[in-house]
Design a protein around this motif. Structure first.
Motif, PDB file in Angstrom:
ATOM      1  N   MET A 132       0.844  -1.287   0.018  1.00  0.00           N
ATOM      2  CA  MET A 132       0.046  -0.034  -0.041  1.00  0.00           C
ATOM      3  C   MET A 132       0.937   1.119   0.088  1.00  0.00           C
ATOM      4  SD  MET A 132      -3.032   1.564   2.808  1.00  0.00           S
ATOM      5  CE  MET A 132      -2.279   0.173   3.860  1.00  0.00           C
ATOM      6  N   ASN A 133       0.633   2.360  -0.810  1.00  0.00           N
ATOM      7  CA  ASN A 133       1.285   3.532  -0.831  1.00  0.00           C
ATOM      8  C   ASN A 133       0.662   4.321   0.268  1.00  0.00           C
ATOM      9  OD1 ASN A 133       2.253   5.987  -1.411  1.00  0.00           O
ATOM     10  ND2 ASN A 133       2.332   5.691  -3.634  1.00  0.00           N
ATOM     11  N   GLU A 134       1.528   4.730   1.104  1.00  0.00           N
ATOM     12  CA  GLU A 134       1.283   5.706   2.433  1.00  0.00           C
ATOM     13  C   GLU A 134       0.966   7.039   2.038  1.00  0.00           C
ATOM     14  OE1 GLU A 134       0.726   2.721   5.115  1.00  0.00           O
ATOM     15  OE2 GLU A 134       0.164   4.860   5.394  1.00  0.00           O
ATOM     16  N   HIS A 135       1.362   7.195   0.597  1.00  0.00           N
ATOM     17  CA  HIS A 135       1.084   8.845   0.299  1.00  0.00           C
ATOM     18  C   HIS A 135      -0.116   9.081  -0.426  1.00  0.00           C
ATOM     19  CE1 HIS A 135       5.196   9.696   1.678  1.00  0.00           C
ATOM     20  NE2 HIS A 135       5.642   8.565   1.022  1.00  0.00           N
ATOM     21  N   LYS A 136      -0.800   8.021  -0.438  1.00  0.00           N
ATOM     22  CA  LYS A 136      -2.264   8.100  -0.910  1.00  0.00           C
ATOM     23  C   LYS A 136      -3.230   8.206   0.189  1.00  0.00           C
ATOM     24  CE  LYS A 136      -1.001   7.495  -5.456  1.00  0.00           C
ATOM     25  NZ  LYS A 136      -1.002   8.779  -6.149  1.00  0.00           N
ATOM     26  N   GLY A 137      -4.386   8.622  -0.199  1.00  0.00           N
ATOM     27  CA  GLY A 137      -5.459   8.408   0.853  1.00  0.00           C
ATOM     28  C   GLY A 137      -5.761   9.941   1.609  1.00  0.00           C
ATOM     29  N   LEU A 138      -6.574   9.657   2.649  1.00  0.00           N
ATOM     30  CA  LEU A 138      -6.966  10.687   3.305  1.00  0.00           C
ATOM     31  C   LEU A 138      -5.773  11.194   4.618  1.00  0.00           C
ATOM     32  CD1 LEU A 138     -10.800   9.609   3.782  1.00  0.00           C
ATOM     33  CD2 LEU A 138      -9.805  11.479   2.228  1.00  0.00           C
ATOM     34  N   ALA A 139      -5.655  12.423   4.474  1.00  0.00           N
ATOM     35  CA  ALA A 139      -4.631  12.550   5.576  1.00  0.00           C
ATOM     36  C   ALA A 139      -5.215  13.902   6.563  1.00  0.00           C
ATOM     37  CB  ALA A 139      -3.316  13.176   5.076  1.00  0.00           C
ATOM     38  N   LEU A 140      -4.695  13.799   7.779  1.00  0.00           N
ATOM     39  CA  LEU A 140      -5.070  14.908   8.739  1.00  0.00           C
ATOM     40  C   LEU A 140      -3.881  15.710   8.995  1.00  0.00           C
ATOM     41  CD1 LEU A 140      -6.788  16.099  10.890  1.00  0.00           C
ATOM     42  CD2 LEU A 140      -5.889  14.196  12.629  1.00  0.00           C
ATOM     43  N   ALA A 141      -4.100  16.825   8.914  1.00  0.00           N
ATOM     44  CA  ALA A 141      -2.947  17.821   9.329  1.00  0.00           C
ATOM     45  C   ALA A 141      -3.298  18.884  10.319  1.00  0.00           C
ATOM     46  CB  ALA A 141      -2.586  18.656   8.131  1.00  0.00           C
ATOM     47  N   LEU A 142      -2.742  19.020  11.399  1.00  0.00           N
ATOM     48  CA  LEU A 142      -3.060  20.003  12.571  1.00  0.00           C
ATOM     49  C   LEU A 142      -1.787  20.696  13.028  1.00  0.00           C
ATOM     50  CD1 LEU A 142      -5.220  17.971  14.886  1.00  0.00           C
ATOM     51  CD2 LEU A 142      -5.894  19.916  13.188  1.00  0.00           C
ATOM     52  N   GLU A 143      -2.036  21.871  13.341  1.00  0.00           N
ATOM     53  CA  GLU A 143      -0.903  22.854  14.169  1.00  0.00           C
ATOM     54  C   GLU A 143      -1.420  23.014  15.565  1.00  0.00           C
ATOM     55  OE1 GLU A 143       0.552  26.557  12.399  1.00  0.00           O
ATOM     56  OE2 GLU A 143       0.210  25.537  10.387  1.00  0.00           O
ATOM     57  N   CYS A 144      -0.370  23.026  16.500  1.00  0.00           N
ATOM     58  CA  CYS A 144      -0.848  23.510  17.809  1.00  0.00           C
ATOM     59  C   CYS A 144       0.531  24.317  18.109  1.00  0.00           C
ATOM     60  CB  CYS A 144      -1.007  22.275  18.575  1.00  0.00           C
ATOM     61  SG  CYS A 144      -1.290  22.609  20.311  1.00  0.00           S
ATOM     62  N   LEU A 145       0.364  25.548  18.719  1.00  0.00           N
ATOM     63  CA  LEU A 145       1.113  26.310  19.452  1.00  0.00           C
ATOM     64  C   LEU A 145       1.199  26.089  20.905  1.00  0.00           C
ATOM     65  CD1 LEU A 145       3.410  28.462  18.823  1.00  0.00           C
ATOM     66  CD2 LEU A 145       1.825  30.139  18.992  1.00  0.00           C
ATOM     67  N   VAL A 146       2.171  25.927  21.669  1.00  0.00           N
ATOM     68  CA  VAL A 146       2.356  25.723  23.169  1.00  0.00           C
ATOM     69  C   VAL A 146       3.187  26.762  23.659  1.00  0.00           C
ATOM     70  CG1 VAL A 146       1.176  23.456  23.095  1.00  0.00           C
ATOM     71  CG2 VAL A 146       3.698  23.686  22.924  1.00  0.00           C
ATOM     72  N   GLU A 147       3.202  27.160  24.780  1.00  0.00           N
ATOM     73  CA  GLU A 147       3.975  28.083  25.223  1.00  0.00           C
ATOM     74  C   GLU A 147       5.090  27.268  26.207  1.00  0.00           C
ATOM     75  OE1 GLU A 147       4.204  31.228  24.780  1.00  0.00           O
ATOM     76  OE2 GLU A 147       2.311  31.204  23.686  1.00  0.00           O
ATOM     77  N   ALA A 148       5.730  26.693  25.621  1.00  0.00           N
ATOM     78  CA  ALA A 148       7.051  25.745  26.207  1.00  0.00           C
ATOM     79  C   ALA A 148       8.193  25.493  25.370  1.00  0.00           C
ATOM     80  CB  ALA A 148       6.579  24.630  26.674  1.00  0.00           C
ATOM     81  N   PRO A 149       9.524  25.256  25.875  1.00  0.00           N
ATOM     82  CA  PRO A 149      10.447  25.130  25.030  1.00  0.00           C
ATOM     83  C   PRO A 149      10.458  23.684  24.630  1.00  0.00           C
ATOM     84  CG  PRO A 149      11.044  24.993  27.405  1.00  0.00           C
ATOM     85  CD  PRO A 149       9.646  25.412  27.543  1.00  0.00           C
ATOM     86  N   ARG A 150      11.194  23.771  23.126  1.00  0.00           N
ATOM     87  CA  ARG A 150      10.934  22.304  22.596  1.00  0.00           C
ATOM     88  C   ARG A 150      11.525  21.188  23.111  1.00  0.00           C
ATOM     89  NH1 ARG A 150      13.334  22.332  16.567  1.00  0.00           N
ATOM     90  NH2 ARG A 150      15.356  22.587  17.401  1.00  0.00           N
ATOM     91  N   PRO A 151      12.599  21.089  23.750  1.00  0.00           N
ATOM     92  CA  PRO A 151      12.868  19.961  24.589  1.00  0.00           C
ATOM     93  C   PRO A 151      11.819  19.471  25.516  1.00  0.00           C
ATOM     94  CG  PRO A 151      14.745  21.240  24.479  1.00  0.00           C
ATOM     95  CD  PRO A 151      13.419  22.123  23.962  1.00  0.00           C
ATOM     96  N   GLN A 152      10.943  20.290  26.375  1.00  0.00           N
ATOM     97  CA  GLN A 152      10.106  19.967  27.005  1.00  0.00           C
ATOM     98  C   GLN A 152       8.834  19.510  26.494  1.00  0.00           C
ATOM     99  OE1 GLN A 152       8.073  23.316  29.470  1.00  0.00           O
ATOM    100  NE2 GLN A 152       7.388  21.925  31.011  1.00  0.00           N
ATOM    101  N   VAL A 153       8.580  20.032  25.381  1.00  0.00           N
ATOM    102  CA  VAL A 153       7.416  19.518  24.522  1.00  0.00           C
ATOM    103  C   VAL A 153       7.626  18.297  24.242  1.00  0.00           C
ATOM    104  CG1 VAL A 153       5.943  19.978  22.471  1.00  0.00           C
ATOM    105  CG2 VAL A 153       6.705  21.873  23.863  1.00  0.00           C
TER     106      VAL A 153
END
Length: 149
Positions: free
Chosen positions: A1-22
Motif C-alpha cells: 500500500m502506498n502511504e502517500h495516497k488516501g486521506l490525511a489529517l494535518a493540524l498545528e498547535c502552538l504551546v508556550e514551552a521550550p521544544r525539549p520539554q514539549v
C-alpha cells in the motif's frame, strides 16, 4: 500500500514551552498520561519501548464505556524535533486501519509549534474522529503546560 495516497489529517498547535520539554510531553508515558486523549478520557496505562523499532501501547478510558487500546511502532525518533510512529486500534472498527503519525516541533520565540500529520485514513469519518481527538488532546496539553508554569 502506498502511504502517500488516501486521506490525511494535518493540524498545528502552538504551546508556550521550550521544544525539549514539549518533546518529553509527547513521548514519555508519565507525561502522556496527563494529557493524552479527547476531553473526559483518561490514560490509565501507557507503556513504551522508546527506540526506533520499539513499540508502545496505550489504554484509554472513555468517560463511559469499556477501556480500549491503541498500539504501534516507533519509526523515527529525532529529539527534540521529530517523532514518527504507527497508530492502530487493537479493537478496530470495520473501517479502521493502521495510520502513520508524524510530529514535527519548531521553535517559535518562547514557544513551540507542533505540526501533526496522520495518514492514510480509510474514510472521512475516521479522519474526523481523529481530528476531534487530537484537537481535544492538544487543548489538554496546553492546559497541562499552563498549570506547570
Amino acid at each position: 500500500m502506498n502511504e502517500h495516497k488516501g486521506l490525511a489529517l494535518a493540524l498545528e498547535c502552538l504551546v508556550e514551552a521550550p521544544r525539549p520539554q514539549v518533546f518529553s510531553l509527547l513521548s514519555e508515558p508519565e507525561w502522556l498520561a496527563k494529557w493524552w486523549g479527547p476531553a473526559g478520557f483518561t490514560l490509565p496505562a501507557a507503556t513504551t519501548d522508546f527506540r526506533v523499532g520499539g513499540s508502545y501501547r496505550f489504554s484509554m478510558q472513555p468517560p463511559e464505556g469499556e477501556l480500549f487500546h491503541l498500539a504501534g511502532e516507533f519509526l523515527e525518533i529525532e529529539p527534540p524535533v521529530r517523532l514518527v510512529y504507527t497508530f492502530r486500534w487493537e479493537e478496530p472498527a470495520p473501517d479502521d486501519r493502521q495510520t502513520v503519525v508524524v510530529l514535527l516541533l519548531e521553535e517559535e520565540a518562547n514557544a513551540t509549534r507542533i505540526f501533526l500529520e496522520q495518514r492514510s485514513f480509510a474514510t472521512e469519518e475516521r479522519l474526523e474522529l481523529h481530528r476531534a481527538g487530537w484537537t481535544e488532546s492538544f487543548a489538554k496539553l496546553r492546559e497541562l503546560l499552563s498549570s506547570l508554569q
